[in-house]
Scaffold this motif. Structure first.
Motif, PDB file in Angstrom:
ATOM      1  N   GLN A  84       0.821  -1.205   0.000  1.00  0.00           N
ATOM      2  CA  GLN A  84       0.000   0.000   0.000  1.00  0.00           C
ATOM      3  C   GLN A  84       0.860   1.262   0.000  1.00  0.00           C
ATOM      4  O   GLN A  84       0.542   2.236  -0.688  1.00  0.00           O
ATOM      5  CB  GLN A  84      -0.951  -0.013   1.192  1.00  0.00           C
ATOM      6  N   ILE A  85       1.966   1.248   0.729  1.00  0.00           N
ATOM      7  CA  ILE A  85       2.871   2.405   0.732  1.00  0.00           C
ATOM      8  C   ILE A  85       3.511   2.575  -0.639  1.00  0.00           C
ATOM      9  O   ILE A  85       3.631   3.698  -1.149  1.00  0.00           O
ATOM     10  CB  ILE A  85       3.932   2.255   1.835  1.00  0.00           C
ATOM     11  N   GLU A  86       3.910   1.465  -1.264  1.00  0.00           N
ATOM     12  CA  GLU A  86       4.489   1.537  -2.611  1.00  0.00           C
ATOM     13  C   GLU A  86       3.474   2.076  -3.617  1.00  0.00           C
ATOM     14  O   GLU A  86       3.819   2.899  -4.476  1.00  0.00           O
ATOM     15  CB  GLU A  86       4.972   0.161  -3.059  1.00  0.00           C
ATOM     16  N   ALA A  87       2.226   1.627  -3.509  1.00  0.00           N
ATOM     17  CA  ALA A  87       1.179   2.105  -4.423  1.00  0.00           C
ATOM     18  C   ALA A  87       0.941   3.603  -4.226  1.00  0.00           C
ATOM     19  O   ALA A  87       0.764   4.343  -5.197  1.00  0.00           O
ATOM     20  CB  ALA A  87      -0.108   1.322  -4.203  1.00  0.00           C
ATOM     21  N   LYS A  88       0.966   4.047  -2.979  1.00  0.00           N
ATOM     22  CA  LYS A  88       0.798   5.478  -2.690  1.00  0.00           C
ATOM     23  C   LYS A  88       1.937   6.285  -3.302  1.00  0.00           C
ATOM     24  O   LYS A  88       1.718   7.346  -3.907  1.00  0.00           O
ATOM     25  CB  LYS A  88       0.749   5.700  -1.186  1.00  0.00           C
ATOM     26  N   THR A  89       3.157   5.789  -3.181  1.00  0.00           N
ATOM     27  CA  THR A  89       4.316   6.477  -3.749  1.00  0.00           C
ATOM     28  C   THR A  89       4.243   6.499  -5.268  1.00  0.00           C
ATOM     29  O   THR A  89       4.533   7.519  -5.906  1.00  0.00           O
ATOM     30  CB  THR A  89       5.613   5.791  -3.283  1.00  0.00           C
ATOM     31  N   GLN A  90       3.838   5.373  -5.859  1.00  0.00           N
ATOM     32  CA  GLN A  90       3.678   5.295  -7.314  1.00  0.00           C
ATOM     33  C   GLN A  90       2.617   6.289  -7.788  1.00  0.00           C
ATOM     34  O   GLN A  90       2.812   6.986  -8.786  1.00  0.00           O
ATOM     35  CB  GLN A  90       3.284   3.868  -7.709  1.00  0.00           C
ATOM     36  N   PHE A  91       1.526   6.384  -7.058  1.00  0.00           N
ATOM     37  CA  PHE A  91       0.451   7.322  -7.398  1.00  0.00           C
ATOM     38  C   PHE A  91       0.970   8.758  -7.342  1.00  0.00           C
ATOM     39  O   PHE A  91       0.751   9.552  -8.263  1.00  0.00           O
ATOM     40  CB  PHE A  91      -0.723   7.129  -6.430  1.00  0.00           C
ATOM     41  N   SER A  92       1.686   9.085  -6.275  1.00  0.00           N
ATOM     42  CA  SER A  92       2.230  10.437  -6.114  1.00  0.00           C
ATOM     43  C   SER A  92       3.221  10.786  -7.219  1.00  0.00           C
ATOM     44  O   SER A  92       3.234  11.917  -7.718  1.00  0.00           O
ATOM     45  CB  SER A  92       2.919  10.574  -4.756  1.00  0.00           C
ATOM     46  N   ALA A  93       4.057   9.832  -7.599  1.00  0.00           N
ATOM     47  CA  ALA A  93       5.041  10.077  -8.656  1.00  0.00           C
ATOM     48  C   ALA A  93       4.349  10.363  -9.986  1.00  0.00           C
ATOM     49  O   ALA A  93       4.738  11.279 -10.724  1.00  0.00           O
ATOM     50  CB  ALA A  93       5.979   8.879  -8.795  1.00  0.00           C
ATOM     51  N   ASN A  94       3.323   9.603 -10.302  1.00  0.00           N
ATOM     52  CA  ASN A  94       2.600   9.829 -11.551  1.00  0.00           C
ATOM     53  C   ASN A  94       1.832  11.138 -11.523  1.00  0.00           C
ATOM     54  O   ASN A  94       1.728  11.827 -12.538  1.00  0.00           O
ATOM     55  CB  ASN A  94       1.668   8.652 -11.841  1.00  0.00           C
ATOM     56  N   LEU A  95       1.331  11.508 -10.381  1.00  0.00           N
ATOM     57  CA  LEU A  95       0.665  12.804 -10.236  1.00  0.00           C
ATOM     58  C   LEU A  95       1.669  13.932 -10.450  1.00  0.00           C
ATOM     59  O   LEU A  95       1.350  14.952 -11.073  1.00  0.00           O
ATOM     60  CB  LEU A  95       0.016  12.909  -8.863  1.00  0.00           C
ATOM     61  N   GLY A  96       2.892  13.738  -9.969  1.00  0.00           N
ATOM     62  CA  GLY A  96       3.954  14.710 -10.197  1.00  0.00           C
ATOM     63  C   GLY A  96       4.259  14.882 -11.675  1.00  0.00           C
ATOM     64  O   GLY A  96       4.503  16.001 -12.149  1.00  0.00           O
ATOM     65  N   VAL A  97       4.229  13.789 -12.433  1.00  0.00           N
ATOM     66  CA  VAL A  97       4.452  13.860 -13.881  1.00  0.00           C
ATOM     67  C   VAL A  97       3.370  14.717 -14.531  1.00  0.00           C
ATOM     68  O   VAL A  97       3.654  15.542 -15.405  1.00  0.00           O
ATOM     69  CB  VAL A  97       4.478  12.442 -14.503  1.00  0.00           C
ATOM     70  N   ILE A  98       2.148  14.557 -14.093  1.00  0.00           N
ATOM     71  CA  ILE A  98       1.042  15.351 -14.641  1.00  0.00           C
ATOM     72  C   ILE A  98       1.249  16.830 -14.337  1.00  0.00           C
ATOM     73  O   ILE A  98       1.065  17.685 -15.209  1.00  0.00           O
ATOM     74  CB  ILE A  98      -0.313  14.849 -14.105  1.00  0.00           C
ATOM     75  N   HIS A  99       1.666  17.146 -13.124  1.00  0.00           N
ATOM     76  CA  HIS A  99       1.900  18.550 -12.757  1.00  0.00           C
ATOM     77  C   HIS A  99       3.036  19.151 -13.587  1.00  0.00           C
ATOM     78  O   HIS A  99       2.931  20.297 -14.053  1.00  0.00           O
ATOM     79  CB  HIS A  99       2.207  18.681 -11.263  1.00  0.00           C
ATOM     80  N   ILE A 100       4.103  18.398 -13.779  1.00  0.00           N
ATOM     81  CA  ILE A 100       5.236  18.892 -14.576  1.00  0.00           C
ATOM     82  C   ILE A 100       4.810  19.077 -16.030  1.00  0.00           C
ATOM     83  O   ILE A 100       5.153  20.089 -16.668  1.00  0.00           O
ATOM     84  CB  ILE A 100       6.433  17.934 -14.476  1.00  0.00           C
ATOM     85  N   ALA A 101       4.072  18.120 -16.587  1.00  0.00           N
ATOM     86  CA  ALA A 101       3.613  18.242 -17.974  1.00  0.00           C
ATOM     87  C   ALA A 101       2.716  19.461 -18.140  1.00  0.00           C
ATOM     88  O   ALA A 101       2.820  20.191 -19.133  1.00  0.00           O
ATOM     89  CB  ALA A 101       2.877  16.971 -18.396  1.00  0.00           C
ATOM     90  N   GLU A 102       1.850  19.695 -17.167  1.00  0.00           N
ATOM     91  CA  GLU A 102       0.975  20.870 -17.224  1.00  0.00           C
ATOM     92  C   GLU A 102       1.795  22.158 -17.195  1.00  0.00           C
ATOM     93  O   GLU A 102       1.538  23.094 -17.961  1.00  0.00           O
ATOM     94  CB  GLU A 102      -0.004  20.852 -16.044  1.00  0.00           C
ATOM     95  N   ALA A 103       2.797  22.214 -16.333  1.00  0.00           N
ATOM     96  CA  ALA A 103       3.653  23.402 -16.251  1.00  0.00           C
ATOM     97  C   ALA A 103       4.420  23.616 -17.558  1.00  0.00           C
ATOM     98  O   ALA A 103       4.586  24.759 -18.013  1.00  0.00           O
ATOM     99  CB  ALA A 103       4.626  23.271 -15.084  1.00  0.00           C
ATOM    100  N   MET A 104       4.877  22.536 -18.170  1.00  0.00           N
ATOM    101  CA  MET A 104       5.597  22.653 -19.443  1.00  0.00           C
ATOM    102  C   MET A 104       4.680  23.185 -20.540  1.00  0.00           C
ATOM    103  O   MET A 104       5.082  24.049 -21.324  1.00  0.00           O
ATOM    104  CB  MET A 104       6.189  21.298 -19.839  1.00  0.00           C
ATOM    105  N   TRP A 105       3.449  22.669 -20.601  1.00  0.00           N
ATOM    106  CA  TRP A 105       2.505  23.146 -21.614  1.00  0.00           C
ATOM    107  C   TRP A 105       2.178  24.618 -21.387  1.00  0.00           C
ATOM    108  O   TRP A 105       2.084  25.407 -22.332  1.00  0.00           O
ATOM    109  CB  TRP A 105       1.221  22.320 -21.600  1.00  0.00           C
ATOM    110  N   ARG A 106       2.005  24.995 -20.120  1.00  0.00           N
ATOM    111  CA  ARG A 106       1.710  26.390 -19.801  1.00  0.00           C
ATOM    112  C   ARG A 106       2.868  27.296 -20.232  1.00  0.00           C
ATOM    113  O   ARG A 106       2.654  28.357 -20.826  1.00  0.00           O
ATOM    114  CB  ARG A 106       1.450  26.542 -18.306  1.00  0.00           C
TER     115      ARG A 106
END
Length: 73
Positions: free
Chosen positions: A43-65
């Motif tokens: 469960q901790i690994e899944a939470k970390t994996q989720f957070s990392a992928n969410l970080g990718v989305i935030h970075i991609a959004e910032a790059m597009w902006r």
């Protein structure tokens, strides 16, 4: 290569992994083969994996902006 699609797939995989572990944990009393320590780690690994992928989305959004800001100037 679309980072949003990749991140979305990662979010879905992490969510499915967490849900499966949570279901096993919920059945722990009826199923003696469930290892609570292993499920906690999963469960901790899944939470970390989720957070990392969410970080990718935030970075991609910032790059597009930033790209749109460059194009409008």
């Amino acid at each position: 290569m679309d980072p949003l699609s990749i991140a979305r797939g990662g979010l879905m995989a992490a969510s499915a992994r967490f849900e499966a572990s949570a279901e096993r944990t919920a059945r722990m009393g009826a199923d003696a083969s469930v290892d609570p320590a292993s499920e906690a780690v999963t469960q901790i690994e899944a939470k970390t994996q989720f957070s990392a992928n969410l970080g990718v989305i935030h970075i991609a959004e910032a790059m597009w902006r930033s790209l749109l800001d460059i194009q409008t100037t």
